[in-house]
Scaffold this motif. Structure first.
Motif, PDB file in Angstrom:
ATOM      1  N   SER A  15       0.698  -1.042   0.037  1.00  0.00           N
ATOM      2  CA  SER A  15       0.025  -0.065   0.078  1.00  0.00           C
ATOM      3  C   SER A  15       0.807   1.174   0.119  1.00  0.00           C
ATOM      4  O   SER A  15       0.601   2.187  -0.472  1.00  0.00           O
ATOM      5  N   ASP A  34      10.664   2.506   5.701  1.00  0.00           N
ATOM      6  CA  ASP A  34      10.274   1.724   6.554  1.00  0.00           C
ATOM      7  C   ASP A  34      11.054   1.031   7.413  1.00  0.00           C
ATOM      8  O   ASP A  34      12.326   1.383   7.316  1.00  0.00           O
ATOM      9  N   HIS A  40       8.559  -5.489   4.085  1.00  0.00           N
ATOM     10  CA  HIS A  40       8.823  -6.057   5.526  1.00  0.00           C
ATOM     11  C   HIS A  40       7.829  -7.188   6.201  1.00  0.00           C
ATOM     12  O   HIS A  40       8.264  -8.339   6.275  1.00  0.00           O
ATOM     13  N   THR A  41       6.642  -6.743   6.077  1.00  0.00           N
ATOM     14  CA  THR A  41       5.458  -7.747   6.477  1.00  0.00           C
ATOM     15  C   THR A  41       5.633  -9.010   5.944  1.00  0.00           C
ATOM     16  O   THR A  41       5.802 -10.167   6.377  1.00  0.00           O
ATOM     17  N   PHE A  52      -3.522 -15.611  -0.221  1.00  0.00           N
ATOM     18  CA  PHE A  52      -4.805 -16.235  -0.284  1.00  0.00           C
ATOM     19  C   PHE A  52      -5.581 -15.519  -1.551  1.00  0.00           C
ATOM     20  O   PHE A  52      -6.154 -15.921  -1.986  1.00  0.00           O
ATOM     21  N   SER A  53      -5.035 -14.189  -1.588  1.00  0.00           N
ATOM     22  CA  SER A  53      -5.918 -13.334  -2.809  1.00  0.00           C
ATOM     23  C   SER A  53      -5.445 -13.948  -4.058  1.00  0.00           C
ATOM     24  O   SER A  53      -4.038 -14.056  -4.273  1.00  0.00           O
ATOM     25  N   LEU A  99       9.888   5.208  11.771  1.00  0.00           N
ATOM     26  CA  LEU A  99       9.398   6.482  12.233  1.00  0.00           C
ATOM     27  C   LEU A  99       8.909   6.496  13.725  1.00  0.00           C
ATOM     28  O   LEU A  99       8.405   5.657  14.108  1.00  0.00           O
ATOM     29  N   THR A 333      -3.912  -1.127   4.880  1.00  0.00           N
ATOM     30  CA  THR A 333      -4.397  -1.975   6.067  1.00  0.00           C
ATOM     31  C   THR A 333      -4.523  -1.416   7.201  1.00  0.00           C
ATOM     32  O   THR A 333      -5.068  -1.817   8.386  1.00  0.00           O
ATOM     33  N   LEU A 347      -5.526  -6.109   1.495  1.00  0.00           N
ATOM     34  CA  LEU A 347      -4.926  -5.290   0.386  1.00  0.00           C
ATOM     35  C   LEU A 347      -5.769  -5.006  -0.743  1.00  0.00           C
ATOM     36  O   LEU A 347      -5.866  -3.908  -1.407  1.00  0.00           O
TER      37      LEU A 347
HETATM   38  C1  LIG Z   1       0.505 -15.393   6.169  1.00  0.00           C
HETATM   39  C2  LIG Z   1      -0.184 -13.971   5.643  1.00  0.00           C
HETATM   40  C3  LIG Z   1      -0.945 -14.228   4.693  1.00  0.00           C
HETATM   41  C4  LIG Z   1      -1.603 -13.141   3.943  1.00  0.00           C
HETATM   42  N1  LIG Z   1      -2.433 -13.107   3.048  1.00  0.00           N
HETATM   43  C5  LIG Z   1      -2.980 -12.023   2.284  1.00  0.00           C
HETATM   44  C6  LIG Z   1      -3.774 -12.079   1.464  1.00  0.00           C
HETATM   45  O1  LIG Z   1      -3.856 -13.171   0.646  1.00  0.00           O
HETATM   46  N2  LIG Z   1      -4.407 -11.149   0.958  1.00  0.00           N
HETATM   47  C7  LIG Z   1      -4.267  -9.863   1.634  1.00  0.00           C
HETATM   48  O2  LIG Z   1      -5.089  -8.945   1.120  1.00  0.00           O
HETATM   49  N3  LIG Z   1      -3.809  -9.738   2.564  1.00  0.00           N
HETATM   50  C8  LIG Z   1      -3.126 -11.017   3.181  1.00  0.00           C
HETATM   51  N4  LIG Z   1      -2.353 -10.711   4.361  1.00  0.00           N
HETATM   52  C9  LIG Z   1      -2.150  -9.425   5.000  1.00  0.00           C
HETATM   53  C10 LIG Z   1      -0.976  -8.690   4.129  1.00  0.00           C
HETATM   54  O3  LIG Z   1      -0.035  -8.807   5.000  1.00  0.00           O
HETATM   55  C11 LIG Z   1      -1.626  -7.506   3.904  1.00  0.00           C
HETATM   56  O4  LIG Z   1      -2.654  -7.662   3.175  1.00  0.00           O
HETATM   57  C12 LIG Z   1      -0.506  -6.546   3.225  1.00  0.00           C
HETATM   58  O5  LIG Z   1       0.800  -6.902   3.532  1.00  0.00           O
HETATM   59  C13 LIG Z   1      -0.882  -5.082   3.261  1.00  0.00           C
HETATM   60  O6  LIG Z   1      -0.090  -4.136   2.812  1.00  0.00           O
HETATM   61  P1  LIG Z   1      -0.082  -2.837   3.741  1.00  0.00           P
HETATM   62  O7  LIG Z   1       1.118  -2.087   2.942  1.00  0.00           O
HETATM   63  O8  LIG Z   1      -1.229  -2.295   3.927  1.00  0.00           O
HETATM   64  O9  LIG Z   1       0.811  -3.386   5.132  1.00  0.00           O
HETATM   65  P2  LIG Z   1       2.052  -3.902   5.238  1.00  0.00           P
HETATM   66  O10 LIG Z   1       2.362  -4.840   4.153  1.00  0.00           O
HETATM   67  O11 LIG Z   1       1.927  -4.483   6.591  1.00  0.00           O
HETATM   68  O12 LIG Z   1       3.093  -2.655   5.393  1.00  0.00           O
HETATM   69  C14 LIG Z   1       3.411  -2.214   6.403  1.00  0.00           C
HETATM   70  C15 LIG Z   1       4.627  -1.404   6.520  1.00  0.00           C
HETATM   71  O13 LIG Z   1       4.883  -0.341   7.453  1.00  0.00           O
HETATM   72  C16 LIG Z   1       6.065  -0.500   8.359  1.00  0.00           C
HETATM   73  N5  LIG Z   1       6.119   0.162   9.477  1.00  0.00           N
HETATM   74  C17 LIG Z   1       5.215   0.025  10.240  1.00  0.00           C
HETATM   75  N6  LIG Z   1       5.356   1.083  11.127  1.00  0.00           N
HETATM   76  C18 LIG Z   1       6.420   1.707  10.792  1.00  0.00           C
HETATM   77  C19 LIG Z   1       7.215   2.749  11.408  1.00  0.00           C
HETATM   78  N7  LIG Z   1       6.955   3.325  12.720  1.00  0.00           N
HETATM   79  N8  LIG Z   1       8.195   3.389  10.762  1.00  0.00           N
HETATM   80  C20 LIG Z   1       8.511   2.968   9.794  1.00  0.00           C
HETATM   81  N9  LIG Z   1       7.922   1.776   9.043  1.00  0.00           N
HETATM   82  C21 LIG Z   1       6.923   1.341   9.732  1.00  0.00           C
HETATM   83  C22 LIG Z   1       6.223  -1.960   8.207  1.00  0.00           C
HETATM   84  O14 LIG Z   1       7.730  -2.515   8.499  1.00  0.00           O
HETATM   85  C23 LIG Z   1       5.638  -2.476   7.111  1.00  0.00           C
HETATM   86  O15 LIG Z   1       6.829  -2.665   6.022  1.00  0.00           O
HETATM   87  C24 LIG Z   1      -1.680 -11.934   4.937  1.00  0.00           C
HETATM   88  C25 LIG Z   1      -0.837 -11.690   5.960  1.00  0.00           C
HETATM   89  C26 LIG Z   1      -0.273 -12.973   6.346  1.00  0.00           C
HETATM   90  C27 LIG Z   1       0.622 -12.615   7.981  1.00  0.00           C
END
Ligand SMILES: Cc1cc2nc3c(=O)[nH]c(=O)nc-3n(C[C@H](O)[C@H](O)[C@H](O)COP(=O)(O)OP(=O)(O)OC[C@H]3O[C@@H](n4cnc5c(N)ncnc54)[C@H](O)[C@@H]3O)c2cc1C
Length: 394
Positions: A15, A34, A40-41, A52-53, A99, A333, A347
């Motif tokens: 995102s 990050d 990272h996640t 899963f998506s 941050l 998210t 996502l």
């Molecule tokens: C096993 C597993 C399977 C999954 N499968 C799916 C799926 O199939 N479909 C789906 O939609 N979602 C799935 N998810 C959830 C998935 O992780 C998220 O959808 C996706 O990673 C979300 O993206 P995002 O960019 O919103 O957040 P994230 O990918 O969580 O990214 C957030 C980032 O912010 C960074 N961050 C946080 N705090 C700070 C700070 N203070 N300073 C700097 N950086 C920071 C973190 O290090 C991280 O890199 C799954 C999760 C798991 C654990």
């Protein structure tokens, strides 16, 4: 004010990257920071874990996501993809920079653009020359982290794309701190020939149970409900796990909770009728507590953005993604807060966020340009309580 960045995105997950690409396409020079590596996640998922998506739902910035076998992308394929997207759009991504503080840089006049002072902590390495030149670098004032260097940046707009799965949930039972108890599934190979007790009954736990069984571990499953949830498991996992439990290949303890963990046993307490609770000792070399994750709400807390909802999901304007603070946005998210076990924000339903933020920032830019129209359209309270409806957590 020449050192003020127009936009900083916190979080280099899908995102955050999609938001940065959209802003840069619209002429806003966004940079991403990050706390860990890119994606990272996803990087901490066990090797070989698949989304899963489907691929079209997790592709970002209009870049198709292709996999070698047309199956759902694996962790590795998606991390490759993220790197390609970042490289293709030349997005500046600053990794291993967390941050830790966010405060107003200057008292904004009614008509002035917002400006935020961001304090970062490096989680490895030393500050680059560019960071030193841009924001000034000081040694940390936090004596508990004397070896870390903090640096500061000012930004007009800050997008918090920080996700919601920072920490694994805890059981809160004695023995949970033992080294063989883990909230993350690791590489399947390491569990071969070992007795693994998995706590949980949703996607992560069920998928781990199947993979570990196939990988040669002796798997037991402990879940607090009487059966696996009807809506919490992907439809293709259910027949397989049910078959493995029926055949006795995986031993399942339903209607049971972990009471205590020792270095050799796990005490599982069944929730029988009335007072008929009974304890069973299960031998385990590894205990995996796959019971969901929670959001690190420290940044949102600093800004007073944690809502009263059980999830703590931030309040924001659903039209613009702006929070109650001018210039602070949420994306991805992160908007769901701690989603516990009932995930509503994925996502795949966050792809509108970058466009909404870019639209709003562009409107703000036009409005604040000389002769740019009457007022800046302060969105502080516009539809603020239109937070997405979250289902009650189970
Ligand atoms: C096993 C597993 C399977 C999954 N499968 C799916 C799926 O199939 N479909 C789906 O939609 N979602 C799935 N998810 C959830 C998935 O992780 C998220 O959808 C996706 O990673 C979300 O993206 P995002 O960019 O919103 O957040 P994230 O990918 O969580 O990214 C957030 C980032 O912010 C960074 N961050 C946080 N705090 C700070 C700070 N203070 N300073 C700097 N950086 C920071 C973190 O290090 C991280 O890199 C799954 C999760 C798991 C654990």
């Amino acid at each position: 004010m020449s050192n003020v960045l127009p936009a900083v995105v916190i979080g280099a997950g899908p995102s955050g990257i999609e938001t940065a690409v959209e802003l840069r396409r619209r002429g806003i020079d966004a940079e991403v920071f990050d706390a860990g590596p890119l994606g990272h996640t996803i990087s901490w998922w066990a090797p070989g874990t698949r989304w899963f998506s489907s691929n079209d739902r997790i592709s970002i910035a209009g870049v198709p996501l292709q996999t070698v076998d047309q199956a759902k992308a694996s962790r590795e394929e998606y991390l490759n993809y993220l790197r390609s997207v970042v490289d293709q759009f030349a997005v500046p991504v600053h990794t291993f920079k967390r941050l830790v503080s966010i405060t107003p840089a200057a008292e904004p006049l009614d008509d002035a653009p917002s400006c935020w002072r961001l304090g970062f902590r490096r989680t490895s390495g030393e500050p680059s020359a560019a960071e030193q030149a841009r924001g000034g670098v000081s040694r940390s004032v936090d004596t508990s982290a004397r070896s870390h260097t903090d640096f500061f940046l000012d930004a007009r707009a800050v997008v918090l794309a920080i996700g919601g799965t920072d920490f694994p949930n805890r059981l809160g039972v004695p023995g949970e701190e033992l080294p063989h108890v883990d909230g993350f599934l690791r590489e399947i190979h390491r569990y071969h020939g070992r007795r693994v007790l998995i706590v949980g009954g949703r996607n992560s736990a069920v998928e781990a149970a199947i993979r570990l069984h196939r990988g040669g571990a002796k798997v037991s499953l402990c879940y607090h409900r009487e059966q696996l949830p009807s809506d919490g498991i992907k439809y293709w996992l259910r027949p397989e796990i049910e078959g493995l439990i029926r055949s006795g290949s995986i031993e399942a303890y339903f209607g049971s909770r972990v009471a205590e963990i020792s270095s050799r046993h796990v005490t599982i307490r069944s929730q029988g009728e009335g007072d008929s609770a009974a304890d069973t000792e299960v031998e385990a070399d590894d205990v995996l507590t796959l019971i969901g994750y929670h959001q690190d709400q420290s940044l949102l807390g600093q800004l007073g953005l944690v809502s009263d909802a059980p999830s703590g999901a931030p309040l924001y304007d659903t039209e613009t993604m702006q929070t109650s603070h001018r210039g602070i946005y949420v994306a991805g998210t992160a908007v769901g807060g701690t989603q516990s076990s009932r995930y509503q924000v994925f996502l795949e339903n966050c792809h509108e966020h970058p466009r909404k933020i870019a639209d709003h920032l562009c409107r703000e830019r036009v409005a604040s340009a000389p002769g740019g129209g009457p007022g800046r359209g302060n969105t502080r309270d516009d539809g603020l309580s239109k937070r997405i409806a979250m289902q009650p957590e189970s």
